[in-house]
Write a protein that holds these residues in place. Sequence first.
Motif, PDB file in Angstrom:
ATOM      1  N   ARG A   1       0.844  -1.184   0.007  1.00  0.00           N
ATOM      2  CA  ARG A   1       0.077   0.050   0.001  1.00  0.00           C
ATOM      3  C   ARG A   1       1.031   1.213   0.021  1.00  0.00           C
ATOM      4  NH1 ARG A   1      -5.350  -0.980   1.234  1.00  0.00           N
ATOM      5  NH2 ARG A   1      -5.532  -3.311   1.808  1.00  0.00           N
TER       6      ARG A   1
ATOM      7  N   GLU B   1      -5.297   6.121   0.340  1.00  0.00           N
ATOM      8  CA  GLU B   1      -4.157   4.964   0.097  1.00  0.00           C
ATOM      9  C   GLU B   1      -4.555   4.374  -1.320  1.00  0.00           C
ATOM     10  OE1 GLU B   1      -3.290   2.693   4.362  1.00  0.00           O
ATOM     11  OE2 GLU B   1      -4.745   1.797   3.111  1.00  0.00           O
TER      12      GLU B   1
ATOM     13  N   ALA C   1       0.668   5.171   1.102  1.00  0.00           N
ATOM     14  CA  ALA C   1      -0.052   6.240   1.975  1.00  0.00           C
ATOM     15  C   ALA C   1       0.249   7.483   1.590  1.00  0.00           C
ATOM     16  CB  ALA C   1       0.192   5.868   3.333  1.00  0.00           C
TER      17      ALA C   1
END
Length: 394
Positions: free
Chosen positions: A229, A237, A231
């Motif tokens: 992921r 995200e 951020a």
Amino acid sequence: MRATTTLILGGGFGGIAAANTLRPLLPAEHAIVVVDESPRFHVGAGKTWIMLGDRTPEQVSQSRIALLAPGVRFVEASVRSIALADRTVLADSETLRWDFLVIALGADLNLAAVPGLAEAAHTFYTVEGAQRLKPVLDRFSGGDVAILIPKAPFKCPPAPYEAALLLHAAFERRGLGGRTRLAIHTVEGAPMATAGAEMGEYIKGELASRAIGFFPQRRASRVDAATKRVAFEDGSEARYDLLIAIPPHEAPIAVRDAKLVDPSGWIPVDPTTMEVRHPAHAGEIYAAGDVTLVPLPGRHKPDVALSLPKAGVFAAAHGRVVAHQIAARILGRAPDEAFDGKGYCFLETGGGRAVKADGSFFELPHPLMRKRTPDEAQLRDKAEWVERLLRPLR
Ligand SMILES: Cc1cc2nc3c(=O)[nH]c(=O)nc-3n(C[C@H](O)[C@H](O)[C@H](O)COP(=O)(O)OP(=O)(O)OC[C@H]3O[C@@H](n4cnc5c(N)ncnc54)[C@H](O)[C@@H]3O)c2cc1C
């Protein structure tokens, strides 16, 4: 006339053009020295071809010595420090003296500038990165591909968009289209914002017609390789199966240590002469290419100042201008060339087509960029341009 030494730091687009333009302008007793830490010159525009397996690194590179005019000395060494006060540069263990200094060291790429990015991301912005990405793409069997632009400016503003279009075409060819989602997450407000809204809208249209996601004004704060992921600072995200990043760019450390950069992080120069203004060295220090900040007179939005995009065509034009400026100083005559802010770039759109866009960046009230409709002939133009860049001089 006293013999002089022009020391050129960096033998890329800017450094090679400066050296090769200057050599025939000066009598042989004036030395021209180019320092670069790597023996081969690579054309940036060939890196997407390496990523896709269309060319090998050897096919888009050339020995730097072969590209330098006879009579130019090449020193293969890393620039460690630049001492302005005593007119020297430390290149590995050799101390090189200069009467005229040209800084053409390009931009350093620093994936570590975003926490987690170096561990998680591939990049095609370096030859090694593009080589590493190729087998990963060969093995890729579908999923979410995120192209991340965490910081601007970066060299060749169309390159991430071109990569997205080329990857889309490659996935379609391999029958992975239905199983793959491509998205671009960028800190920019629009693609190629300096070129103007029309160019940005054109690129956004090309992305949308292929269902490639475009997420502007997203500033990445960290990347988690374990959960895959990215951020962003706004709390959002993005999940990925394959992350491809444009590494954050910065001026090389020797340039920053010499206090040659301004708060932008780049070397401010006179936009027409490429002179680096220094109280003790008037007319003696110049910079070319990606390492510079060239302010533009026009604006698209009243509150947003613009600077020249980083591109090889501009770096080479800067190098030529710098050579004419230095030759004029040495020979005691008026310089006969100044930088006019004009240049072009190619954007490959996939399917064997490209579009060449011509830009005029010193125009008022704002920079202008004109493009034609993509076709095969413009891709041939790009291939010929790359070939010309690699043609040996010796
Ligand atoms: C994927 C991609 C596609 C691109 N496509 C295009 C395109 O289509 N058209 C275009 O015009 N531009 C394109 N570019 C951009 C272009 O490659 C750069 O803008 C150009 O290389 C800048 O030239 P330069 O001379 O400023 O720097 P560079 O060409 O990067 O040269 C700098 C040189 O300095 C050397 N150096 C750096 N630090 C040191 C040190 N400490 N000691 C010794 N040597 C050092 C490096 O080895 C390098 O050879 C592309 C770039 C990429 C990554």
